[in-house]
Design a protein around this motif. Sequence first.
Motif, PDB file in Angstrom:
ATOM      1  N   LYS A 181       0.780  -1.259   0.175  1.00 49.09           N
ATOM      2  CA  LYS A 181      -0.004   0.060  -0.081  1.00 49.09           C
ATOM      3  C   LYS A 181       0.809   1.030  -0.013  1.00 49.09           C
ATOM      4  CE  LYS A 181      -3.678   2.258   2.714  1.00 49.09           C
ATOM      5  NZ  LYS A 181      -4.465   2.284   3.998  1.00 49.09           N
ATOM      6  N   GLU A 182       1.828   1.119   0.969  1.00 48.30           N
ATOM      7  CA  GLU A 182       2.829   2.359   0.892  1.00 48.30           C
ATOM      8  C   GLU A 182       3.401   2.738  -0.291  1.00 48.30           C
ATOM      9  OE1 GLU A 182       2.342   4.832   3.141  1.00 48.30           O
ATOM     10  OE2 GLU A 182       0.786   3.634   4.045  1.00 48.30           O
ATOM     11  N   LYS A 233       1.121   3.895  -3.127  1.00 54.31           N
ATOM     12  CA  LYS A 233       0.661   5.558  -2.680  1.00 54.31           C
ATOM     13  C   LYS A 233       1.878   6.539  -2.960  1.00 54.31           C
ATOM     14  CE  LYS A 233      -0.769   8.327   1.400  1.00 54.31           C
ATOM     15  NZ  LYS A 233      -1.054   8.359   2.825  1.00 54.31           N
TER      16      LYS A 233
END
Length: 64
Positions: free
Chosen positions: A5-6, A9
Amino acid sequence: MHINKESLKARANNLSNKLGISQNIVYDRFFFDAFLARLSISPYKNKFVLKDAFYLSNVLGIVS
């Protein structure tokens, strides 16, 4: 396929800044492309007709 996810992002933020578009547009295009990739190998691939300006803009590379 597992997506960090990071990492996603950060990559979306970098690309949106580079292209001067909203980060949401980058996400939309990423997930739409992922959907099409999965659809293309599914047994249902010949049962779909995609009729959308978003799809057409993706194919033509138009940045909105």
